[in-house]
Design a protein around this motif. Structure first.
Motif: not given
Length: 211
Positions: A78, A157, A154, A81, A74, A48, A124, A160, A127
């Protein structure tokens, strides 16, 4: 090509690498075989943190308004996160100053289409598989709160990634643009896979699945 066809093409081309990155061996590589909760959280925090730094750098110098807004959003996501993961860890985590191979490659991108394709789509896809394995870890540890945290991460993500695909639909005006986007998205997956395979090799573990 459009966004849906693009995602399908990338996943088809890198199916083997993505399947192996989505295996239970991923956490072995990320934690250097220390499958404890602190080690898993530390690996998640590193990930992250690296993403936050990458998207923050891009947001600072991106010329295309729509992409800059996506990178800023984003980076903020992050950062959130990272904070949520750090709050789950009992001790302070010393975050690395240097990025790993995947984010080192990403930070070398200065073209908007390449940034979106590699950073929001290629990264992505990697991830999502990482989050899946971390969710499974916490389920196996009978820790529903930990599993729920990474389900949230998740889901965000995945959103994103969808934003990145929508951006590519707007930014790519020719077949050459789509081909360039596909090339870097696939390459970032390959970089992530090579790092994973090298990590397992150092531990004496074969990255290939058991048959």
């Amino acid at each position: 090509m459009d966004a849906d066809a693009f995602r399908d093409a990338v996943e088809d081309a890198k199916q083997t690498e993505l399947d192996r990155l989505g295996s239970s061996k991923l956490l072995i590589a990320l934690t250097e075989a220390d499958l404890s909760e602190p080690a898993v959280l530390r690996a998640a925090a590193f990930s992250e943190h690296a993403a936050r730094e990458t998207f923050s750098e891009w947001a600072a110098d991106e010329a295309v308004d729509s992409a800059r807004a996506a990178f800023e959003s984003t980076a903020e996501q992050e950062a959130e996160h990272l904070q949520r993961v750090l709050e789950c860890h009992d001790e302070d985590i010393e975050l690395p100053e240097e990025p790993g191979p995947m984010h080192a490659y990403l930070r070398g991108r200065d073209d908007t289409i390449e940034r979106v394709a590699a950073g929001m789509v290629g990264r992505g896809l990697v991830s999502l598989r990482t989050h899946t394995q971390v969710i499974s870890f916490f389920i196996n540890e009978a820790d529903p709160a930990g599993a729920d945290l990474f389900r949230d991460l998740k889901r965000e993500t995945d959103a994103t990634l969808t934003t990145g695909l929508d951006l590519l639909d707007d930014l790519c005006e020719s077949d050459d643009d789509w081909e360039r986007a596909q090339m870097v998205a696939e390459y970032v997956i390959q970089v992530a896979y090579d790092d994973y395979a090298d990590g397992l090799a150092e531990l004496g573990v074969d990255p290939k699945p058991l048959c």
